[in-house]
Design an enzyme around this catalytic site. Structure first.
Site, PDB file in Angstrom:
ATOM      1  N   ARG A  14       0.832  -1.207   0.000  1.00 24.99           N
ATOM      2  CA  ARG A  14       0.000   0.000   0.000  1.00 24.99           C
ATOM      3  C   ARG A  14       0.870   1.261   0.000  1.00 24.99           C
ATOM      4  NH1 ARG A  14      -0.466   4.750   2.519  1.00 24.99           N
ATOM      5  NH2 ARG A  14      -0.033   3.742   4.511  1.00 24.99           N
ATOM      6  N   ASP A  15       1.508   1.560   1.104  1.00 27.38           N
ATOM      7  CA  ASP A  15       2.262   2.813   1.195  1.00 27.38           C
ATOM      8  C   ASP A  15       3.387   2.810   0.169  1.00 27.38           C
ATOM      9  OD1 ASP A  15       3.077   5.273   2.064  1.00 27.38           O
ATOM     10  OD2 ASP A  15       3.401   4.703   4.146  1.00 27.38           O
ATOM     11  N   HIS A 205       5.753   4.787  12.394  1.00 25.96           N
ATOM     12  CA  HIS A 205       5.708   4.677  10.934  1.00 25.96           C
ATOM     13  C   HIS A 205       6.687   5.711  10.377  1.00 25.96           C
ATOM     14  CE1 HIS A 205       3.096   4.227   7.157  1.00 25.96           C
ATOM     15  NE2 HIS A 205       3.718   5.365   6.899  1.00 25.96           N
ATOM     16  N   HIS A 207       9.259   7.188   7.601  1.00 26.81           N
ATOM     17  CA  HIS A 207       9.814   7.202   6.248  1.00 26.81           C
ATOM     18  C   HIS A 207      11.297   7.537   6.381  1.00 26.81           C
ATOM     19  CE1 HIS A 207       6.144   6.859   3.659  1.00 26.81           C
ATOM     20  NE2 HIS A 207       5.599   7.051   4.855  1.00 26.81           N
ATOM     21  N   CYS A 238       4.910   9.212  -0.494  1.00 25.74           N
ATOM     22  CA  CYS A 238       3.535   9.678  -0.380  1.00 25.74           C
ATOM     23  C   CYS A 238       3.281  10.645  -1.527  1.00 25.74           C
ATOM     24  CB  CYS A 238       3.296  10.369   0.962  1.00 25.74           C
ATOM     25  SG  CYS A 238       1.613  11.018   1.094  1.00 25.74           S
ATOM     26  N   ASN A 247       9.027   4.137   3.038  1.00 26.74           N
ATOM     27  CA  ASN A 247       9.074   3.777   4.455  1.00 26.74           C
ATOM     28  C   ASN A 247      10.418   3.121   4.745  1.00 26.74           C
ATOM     29  OD1 ASN A 247       6.107   3.257   3.469  1.00 26.74           O
ATOM     30  ND2 ASN A 247       6.005   3.744   5.642  1.00 26.74           N
TER      31      ASN A 247
HETATM   32  P1  HMG Z   1     -12.930  14.481  -2.426  1.00 25.97           P
HETATM   33  O1  HMG Z   1     -12.792  14.850  -3.866  1.00 25.97           O
HETATM   34  O2  HMG Z   1     -12.914  15.580  -1.411  1.00 25.97           O
HETATM   35  O3  HMG Z   1     -14.200  13.558  -2.173  1.00 25.97           O
HETATM   36  O4  HMG Z   1     -11.794  13.451  -2.053  1.00 25.97           O
HETATM   37  P2  HMG Z   1     -15.715  13.673  -2.500  1.00 25.97           P
HETATM   38  O5  HMG Z   1     -16.433  12.985  -1.400  1.00 25.97           O
HETATM   39  O6  HMG Z   1     -16.072  15.085  -2.844  1.00 25.97           O
HETATM   40  O7  HMG Z   1     -15.853  12.778  -3.824  1.00 25.97           O
HETATM   41  C1  HMG Z   1     -15.268  13.151  -5.061  1.00 25.97           C
HETATM   42  C2  HMG Z   1     -15.175  11.951  -5.974  1.00 25.97           C
HETATM   43  O8  HMG Z   1     -14.347  10.952  -5.361  1.00 25.97           O
HETATM   44  C3  HMG Z   1     -16.513  11.281  -6.224  1.00 25.97           C
HETATM   45  O9  HMG Z   1     -16.436  10.712  -7.521  1.00 25.97           O
HETATM   46  C4  HMG Z   1     -16.522  10.158  -5.222  1.00 25.97           C
HETATM   47  O10 HMG Z   1     -17.333   9.084  -5.636  1.00 25.97           O
HETATM   48  C5  HMG Z   1     -15.082   9.741  -5.213  1.00 25.97           C
HETATM   49  P3  HMG Z   1     -17.036  11.453  -8.813  1.00 25.97           P
HETATM   50  O11 HMG Z   1     -18.476  11.697  -8.463  1.00 25.97           O
HETATM   51  O12 HMG Z   1     -16.247  12.734  -8.962  1.00 25.97           O
HETATM   52  O13 HMG Z   1     -16.793  10.476  -9.911  1.00 25.97           O
HETATM   53  N1  HMG Z   1     -14.699   9.089  -3.943  1.00 25.97           N
HETATM   54  C6  HMG Z   1     -14.121   7.879  -3.851  1.00 25.97           C
HETATM   55  N2  HMG Z   1     -13.738   6.990  -4.793  1.00 25.97           N
HETATM   56  C7  HMG Z   1     -13.189   5.854  -4.365  1.00 25.97           C
HETATM   57  N3  HMG Z   1     -12.982   5.558  -3.052  1.00 25.97           N
HETATM   58  C8  HMG Z   1     -13.355   6.423  -2.101  1.00 25.97           C
HETATM   59  C9  HMG Z   1     -13.942   7.640  -2.491  1.00 25.97           C
HETATM   60  N4  HMG Z   1     -14.418   8.694  -1.803  1.00 25.97           N
HETATM   61  C10 HMG Z   1     -14.888   9.565  -2.697  1.00 25.97           C
HETATM   62  N5  HMG Z   1     -13.133   6.123  -0.819  1.00 25.97           N
HETATM   63  C11 HMG Z   1     -10.855  11.653  -0.802  1.00 25.97           C
HETATM   64  C12 HMG Z   1     -11.671  12.940  -0.744  1.00 25.97           C
HETATM   65  C13 HMG Z   1     -10.464  11.300   0.617  1.00 25.97           C
HETATM   66  C14 HMG Z   1     -11.695  10.560  -1.419  1.00 25.97           C
HETATM   67  C15 HMG Z   1      -9.616  11.922  -1.676  1.00 25.97           C
HETATM   68  O14 HMG Z   1      -8.967  13.054  -1.211  1.00 25.97           O
HETATM   69  C16 HMG Z   1      -8.656  10.757  -1.684  1.00 25.97           C
HETATM   70  O15 HMG Z   1      -8.954   9.681  -2.175  1.00 25.97           O
HETATM   71  N6  HMG Z   1      -7.450  10.954  -1.167  1.00 25.97           N
HETATM   72  C17 HMG Z   1      -6.467   9.883  -1.178  1.00 25.97           C
HETATM   73  C18 HMG Z   1      -5.426  10.199  -0.263  1.00 25.97           C
HETATM   74  C19 HMG Z   1      -4.432   9.054  -0.176  1.00 25.97           C
HETATM   75  O16 HMG Z   1      -4.721   7.907  -0.484  1.00 25.97           O
HETATM   76  N7  HMG Z   1      -3.219   9.421   0.267  1.00 25.97           N
HETATM   77  C20 HMG Z   1      -2.198   8.476   0.469  1.00 25.97           C
HETATM   78  C21 HMG Z   1      -2.439   7.651   1.692  1.00 25.97           C
HETATM   79  S1  HMG Z   1      -2.097   8.495   3.231  1.00 25.97           S
HETATM   80  C22 HMG Z   1      -0.418   8.200   3.511  1.00 25.97           C
HETATM   81  O17 HMG Z   1       0.247   7.676   2.664  1.00 25.97           O
HETATM   82  C23 HMG Z   1       0.148   8.517   4.870  1.00 25.97           C
HETATM   83  C24 HMG Z   1       0.344   7.275   5.733  1.00 25.97           C
HETATM   84  O18 HMG Z   1       1.180   6.325   5.097  1.00 25.97           O
HETATM   85  C25 HMG Z   1       0.980   7.668   7.072  1.00 25.97           C
HETATM   86  C26 HMG Z   1       2.211   8.565   6.907  1.00 25.97           C
HETATM   87  O19 HMG Z   1       3.161   8.187   6.223  1.00 25.97           O
HETATM   88  O20 HMG Z   1       2.147   9.650   7.488  1.00 25.97           O
HETATM   89  C27 HMG Z   1      -0.997   6.606   6.042  1.00 25.97           C
HETATM   90 MG    MG Z   2       3.370   6.486   5.024  1.00 20.79          MG
END
Ligand code: HMG
Ligand code: MG
Length: 297
Positions: A14-15, A205, A207, A238, A247
């Site tokens: 995933r990450d 966690h 990186h 990220c 990571n």
């Molecule tokens: P948004 O645009 O604000 O959401 O995104 P919305 O509710 O307004 O929906 C917009 C569109 O997204 C719609 O589709 C929804 O259906 C769709 P449209 O009508 O335009 O075709 N949608 C989704 N589709 C699939 N799955 C869903 C979903 N929700 C809405 N769950 C949202 C908000 C959170 C969805 C968006 O910002 C997003 O997907 N962000 C992804 C962020 C991400 O994955 N980041 C990486 C992971 S975090 C990380 O790596 C850190 C971590 O490792 C820890 C660390 O290292 O610190 C965890």
């Molecule tokens: Mg991370």
């Protein structure tokens, strides 16, 4: 004194893969199966997020459908909201993770809402997961620094970590998203968090952007934290944190734990092999020093 046992949380599929060139669904499935064969008991296997935001995770349903399940392994998924939660449940994810941040700017860039809005969005996920009997892990990003905001106050990290705990997360993973931490900063952050969250509810966690991850892990072990997130071959980064490298490499963590005589259940050779498998598919070598030292056997 250091913990005798550590639980490793493998986040490479995933990450790691969320920030690499796209690999095929079958290669992801093979990787996850290799990681479980190596002894990993917890594998974050995908993310049910918007495919517009993170195209690399768009095939998470197919990945979950394709893996050979080992009954002793938790196959987890990232779920930012109810829509993601429903998809994770349909894919039969063993458990899910919600992800918030200790930095307002990062929260906006990563999940398009403020910290308080994100907590409000997580509430129905928590309630539904509770009804379904599905455990929820919580992440706090930017626990030491933020790519948009700079330093992050330890009190903010503690506040968000406590909020996730109070919402019902069984464990809080503290993410140094951009790998800027050094021991003094990590200790200051942990001072604040440990004042409000019990040590057995915490994971770290790190990186490895600035090469400090193993050192910071050693600090966390000294503080009694016994859950460590890591990614095979040091994959990833990220997408919303430019310059973030992967990571800490799982191979490097395993080598460290072996040297300290801490149990973790993972076979280093088999793990290193998984690292070479996936980096070969990506057309590169592992970022893991240990993986490189062991070679592509
Ligand atoms: P948004 O645009 O604000 O959401 O995104 P919305 O509710 O307004 O929906 C917009 C569109 O997204 C719609 O589709 C929804 O259906 C769709 P449209 O009508 O335009 O075709 N949608 C989704 N589709 C699939 N799955 C869903 C979903 N929700 C809405 N769950 C949202 C908000 C959170 C969805 C968006 O910002 C997003 O997907 N962000 C992804 C962020 C991400 O994955 N980041 C990486 C992971 S975090 C990380 O790596 C850190 C971590 O490792 C820890 C660390 O290292 O610190 C965890
Ligand atoms: Mg991370």
């Amino acid at each position: 004194s250091l913990p005798k046992n550590v639980r490793l949380v493998e986040v490479g599929p995933r990450d790691g893969l969320q920030n690499e060139a796209t690999v095929s669904t079958q290669d992801k499935v093979t990787l996850i199966n290799m990681l479980s064969a190596a002894g990993h008991s917890y594998i974050e296997s995908g993310a049910f997020v918007s495919a517009k935001w993170v195209p690399q995770m768009a095939d998470s349903s197919e990945v979950f459908a394709g893996i050979t399940r080992n009954a002793n392994v938790t196959y987890a998924a990232l779920t930012p909201n109810l829509q993601g939660y429903a998809a994770a449940k349909a894919a039969n994810a063993s458990e899910v993770a919600i992800f918030g941040a200790a930095s307002e700017a990062f929260s906006q860039k990563n999940i398009n809402c403020s910290i308080s809005e994100s907590l409000a969005r997580f509430a129905p996920v928590m309630a539904t997961a509770k009804t379904d009997g599905i455990k929820v892990r919580g992440y706090v990003s930017c626990v030491v620094g933020c790519p948009y905001q700079g330093d992050v106050a330890p009190a903010e990290v503690a506040r968000v970590a406590k909020a996730l705990l109070d919402m019902g997360c069984y464990e809080i993973s503290l993410g140094d998203t951009i790998g800027v931490g050094t021991p003094d900063k990590v200790n200051a952050m942990l001072d604040a968090v440990l004042a409000v969250v019990p040590v057995d509810k915490l994971a770290v966690h790190f990186h490895d952007t600035y090469g400090q991850a193993l050192t910071n892990i050693y600090v966390a072990l000294q503080r009694g934290i016994s859950v460590i997130d890591c990614a095979v071959a040091g994959l990833g980064g990220c997408p919303y944190a430019a310059g973030a490298s992967g990571n800490v490499a799982s191979e490097d963590v395993v080598y460290l734990l072996n040297g300290l005589g801490i149990n973790h259940g993972v076979d280093l050779q088999a793990l290193a092999k998984a690292g070479w498998f996936i980096t070969d598919k990506l057309g590169k070598q592992p970022s893991s020093k240990v993986g490189l030292a062991l070679g592509a056997k």
